[in-house]
Motif scaffolding. Structure first.
Motif, short mmCIF file in Angstrom:
data_model
loop_
_atom_site.label_atom_id
_atom_site.label_comp_id
_atom_site.label_asym_id
_atom_site.label_seq_id
_atom_site.Cartn_x
_atom_site.Cartn_y
_atom_site.Cartn_z
N THR A 181 -8.29 -12.70 5.55
CA THR A 181 -9.17 -13.32 4.41
C THR A 181 -9.78 -14.43 5.16
N ALA A 182 -10.70 -15.18 4.23
CA ALA A 182 -11.25 -16.56 4.76
C ALA A 182 -10.33 -17.48 5.10
N GLY A 183 -9.18 -17.41 4.62
CA GLY A 183 -7.84 -18.54 4.96
C GLY A 183 -7.23 -17.90 6.23
N GLY A 184 -7.69 -16.49 6.63
CA GLY A 184 -6.79 -16.28 7.70
C GLY A 184 -5.69 -15.51 7.31
N GLU A 185 -5.46 -15.12 6.07
CA GLU A 185 -4.32 -14.19 5.74
C GLU A 185 -4.59 -12.75 6.01
N PRO A 186 -3.59 -12.00 6.51
CA PRO A 186 -3.68 -10.35 6.74
C PRO A 186 -3.89 -9.56 5.26
N ARG A 187 -4.60 -8.97 4.83
CA ARG A 187 -4.66 -8.01 3.91
C ARG A 187 -4.84 -6.77 4.32
N LEU A 188 -4.57 -5.76 3.52
CA LEU A 188 -5.08 -4.34 3.82
C LEU A 188 -6.62 -4.29 3.42
N ASP A 189 -7.13 -3.42 4.45
CA ASP A 189 -8.66 -3.20 4.23
C ASP A 189 -8.46 -1.81 3.09
N MET A 190 -8.67 -2.08 1.88
CA MET A 190 -8.32 -1.17 1.12
C MET A 190 -9.49 -0.01 1.19
N ARG A 191 -10.57 -0.53 1.42
CA ARG A 191 -11.89 0.46 1.33
C ARG A 191 -11.47 1.52 2.43
N ARG A 192 -10.92 1.15 3.69
CA ARG A 192 -10.63 1.91 4.69
C ARG A 192 -9.22 2.65 4.56
N ALA A 193 -8.25 1.76 4.28
CA ALA A 193 -7.07 2.47 4.17
C ALA A 193 -6.54 3.32 3.08
N ARG A 194 -7.28 3.33 2.04
CA ARG A 194 -6.90 3.86 0.71
C ARG A 194 -6.94 5.32 0.76
N TRP A 195 -5.81 6.09 0.69
CA TRP A 195 -5.71 7.54 0.66
C TRP A 195 -5.93 8.23 -0.57
N ASP A 196 -6.82 9.34 -0.88
CA ASP A 196 -6.92 9.98 -2.31
C ASP A 196 -6.02 11.12 -2.42
N GLY A 197 -5.07 11.46 -1.57
CA GLY A 197 -4.11 12.69 -1.92
C GLY A 197 -4.30 13.89 -1.50
N ALA A 198 -5.47 13.98 -0.79
CA ALA A 198 -5.98 15.28 -0.45
C ALA A 198 -5.72 15.15 1.22
N GLU B 75 -1.98 7.66 -11.45
CA GLU B 75 -3.08 8.65 -11.67
C GLU B 75 -3.06 10.00 -10.95
N TRP B 76 -2.37 9.99 -9.74
CA TRP B 76 -2.28 11.36 -9.05
C TRP B 76 -1.21 12.31 -9.85
N LEU B 77 -0.18 11.56 -10.32
CA LEU B 77 0.91 12.18 -11.05
C LEU B 77 0.30 12.46 -12.41
N GLY B 78 -0.71 11.92 -12.90
CA GLY B 78 -0.99 12.11 -14.45
C GLY B 78 -0.12 11.70 -15.34
N GLU B 79 0.76 10.65 -15.00
CA GLU B 79 1.77 10.26 -15.95
C GLU B 79 2.04 8.72 -15.42
N GLY B 80 2.68 7.83 -16.25
CA GLY B 80 3.07 6.55 -16.31
C GLY B 80 1.73 5.80 -15.95
N GLY B 81 2.10 4.62 -15.15
CA GLY B 81 1.12 3.49 -15.10
C GLY B 81 1.68 2.70 -13.94
N PRO B 82 0.50 1.84 -13.43
CA PRO B 82 1.03 1.02 -12.14
C PRO B 82 2.34 0.23 -12.35
N ARG B 83 2.79 -0.14 -13.58
CA ARG B 83 4.01 -0.71 -13.82
C ARG B 83 5.27 0.22 -13.49
N GLN B 84 5.18 1.24 -14.06
CA GLN B 84 6.03 2.11 -14.05
C GLN B 84 6.26 2.65 -12.55
#
Length: 119
Positions: free
Chosen positions: A87-104, A32-41
């Motif tokens: 997670t509920a099962g104790g697996e570590p995950r990124l906290d996307m709400r806090r870790a996600r960067w918008d590019g600015a 999205e930031w690049l304005g081309e391609g998609g997640p798979r690319q």
């Protein structure tokens, strides 16, 4: 091997290098930031050429560390103080709400809070 990198790959890798320590962008965010391609690319570029850039900062949208590279990624996240959650099962995950960067640079993250620690 002096083969020239495809232009799209260069652009994806440049974005990966811009992501500040402690922050992440999803494959879709990069496209999205690049304005081309998609997640798979973007994922394909990272799989083929991403070893020389901070690959652990370009992630899946669900916050699951890259399969096969979980331990290395988690070491990097902890070293950079990237927000994690369990997670509920104790697996570590990124906290996307806090870790996600918008590019600015120094701007708000995706959750709308300003990130002063990386300016």
């Amino acid at each position: 091997m002096s083969e020239e990198l495809p232009a799209y790959a260069e652009h994806v890798l440049e974005v990966a290098e811009r992501i500040p320590p402690g922050r992440v962008m999803t494959y879709g965010d990069v496209a999205e930031w690049l304005g081309e391609g998609g997640p798979r690319q973007v994922g394909r570029v990272m799989a083929l050429y991403g070893g020389a850039v901070p690959w652990w900062r370009v992630v899946r949208a669900d916050g699951v560390p890259l399969p096969g590279h979980e331990l290395r990624a988690l070491e990097r996240y902890r070293a950079e103080a990237t927000p994690l959650r369990l997670t509920a099962g104790g697996e570590p995950r990124l906290d996307m709400r806090r870790a996600r960067w918008d590019g600015a640079p120094g701007g708000p993250g995706r959750d709308g809070t300003r990130d002063e620690s990386h300016t």
